[in-house]
Each structure stands twice: as C-alpha cells, then as structure tokens.
Design a protein around this motif. Structure first.
Motif: not given
Length: 233
Positions: A224-232
């Motif tokens: 989830l953290c990796k997905m969140m950061m990839a979106s920024i």
C-alpha cells in the motif's frame, strides 16, 4: 535551493526495548529503509503503546495528528503508520494534513472485494481478531461482509511480545509460525478464500514466504505504501 527528497512519513507507536533499544529493523519490515526505493522518515506517536493502539484509545488522536503534522513539516509527502489498528484515526489524521494518508492496509478491503469473484472470500489476517471488528473494514453491505474471513494470531508470540511494556522483539521465524498456522486454519474452514490481506504491520516480513507457500495473492501495508508513493509526482 536544494530540494528535499520525497519521503514517506511513518507514524510509529512507542517501542523501547528492555535495554533501551529501538524496534528491530529486519528484511521486509515496513520500518526498514531498504524495503523501499524512496526515503522514509519516522515520528513517534507519543504515548501510543501497542496495547492502547490495538484495543483502541480515542485519547490518542491528538498525538496521531501531532505526529503526522511533524512528518509533513519534515518533508513527508505521504503518511502511514506502523500499526494497522491506527485505522481508527484515519479520518482525523487525513483531515489534519494536506498529503495522502493511509494509516492501515485495512483501507484496501472494499477494493479487494471488488477485485475478486463474488463467489470467493477475502481473508484478513490480524494481530488480534478479538478487536478487529467489522466497523474497521469499511464494508457496510451485508452480502459483502459475508465474504470476509477474519483470522488472528492472538495466541502467538508476536502479539504477546508487542503488548508487553517494555515490548520484546519477535523472531521472524516465530512470526512465520504464527501466520502460517492461522492461514492453514482459516483456509481449511473457508476453502473459498482467494486472497489474503495482512492487517498487522509485522507480517510483511513473511509476505514473500507466504505468497510462495499459499499460492495466493497477499496484500500488506508495504505494498500500500509503495502504491501511494508511486502515485505522487
């Protein structure tokens, strides 16, 4: 002017070992910088010991907000936490900062149900199933709730060690025993399980092993953290 790197901010529960040591940082841990390809920064949620966070203590909310705001001041572009039961403070924290906030992998539950066939079930593996109520899962529809299977490792070493004060570190081998045993049990009772979500932030240390042995998709807070950061951007 030198730009600060995009960092993930992690709100951390109180953890000081008997000898004054910080929490162990092992391979695959969400607290291990090597787990990510972006920097992380951490802030302690003052007064938030595991026992209070797991069981739920509304009085901790200001400390959560303060930790999140300190992280943003230090350059965090997204916020998470190192206990899945922090989802109780999701709304308050998200309203207190102007960056994406994902306090728990439990936020994924509604989306994962929609990814799977309607005849299948989603297993949620938690540190303590006794306090992981349906109200934390974001699913109101009774038909969809019936597709959720909650399993816990409350009888294992991880929860026992974390709930102590001071807490004790838990060997990855012991976490694997706890998690594997729980998965075996719930799959025997619910063969319709098609995917597993790890609520506990200690479980990502065994996610790779469990994916290999169960042959099932396993979701956790690290993903989830990796997905969140990839979106920024």
């Amino acid at each position: 002017m030198i730009a600060r790197p995009r960092s993930l901010g992690i709100m951390c529960i109180e953890w000081v070992g008997p000898d004054g040591s910080p929490p162990p940082v092992v391979s695959g841990s969400m607290l291990n910088p090597a787990t990510y390809d972006f920097p992380i920064i951490k802030e302690t949620i003052r007064g938030a010991w595991a026992a209070d966070v797991v069981r739920g203590n509304p009085a901790l909310e200001p400390a959560y907000i303060e930790a999140a705001q300190r992280l943003v001041e230090r350059g965090a572009v997204a916020i998470t936490s190192d206990c899945g039961f922090s989802i109780r403070h999701q709304t308050a924290v998200a309203n207190s900062v102007n960056v994406p906030v994902a306090t728990s992998s439990l936020l994924l539950v509604p989306a994962l149900l929609r990814q799977l066939p309607s005849s299948s079930k989603l297993a949620i593996l938690t540190a303590d199933s006794r306090v992981c109520g349906l109200e934390l899962l974001g699913v109101d529809d009774l038909v969809q709730r019936a597709r959720l299977v909650i399993g816990g490792v409350e009888g294992g070493k991880l929860l026992q060690n974390e709930m102590r004060r001071p807490p004790l570190p838990t060997d990855v081998a012991d976490i694997e025993i706890d998690v594997a045993g729980c998965i075996t049990r719930i799959r025997a009772e619910h063969p319709e399980i098609a995917a597993i979500l790890f609520e506990c932030t200690g479980f990502p240390t065994v996610s790779h092993t469990m994916r290999r042995t169960t042959k099932l998709p396993i979701y956790d807070v690290v993903g989830l953290c990796k997905m969140m950061m990839a979106s920024i951007g």
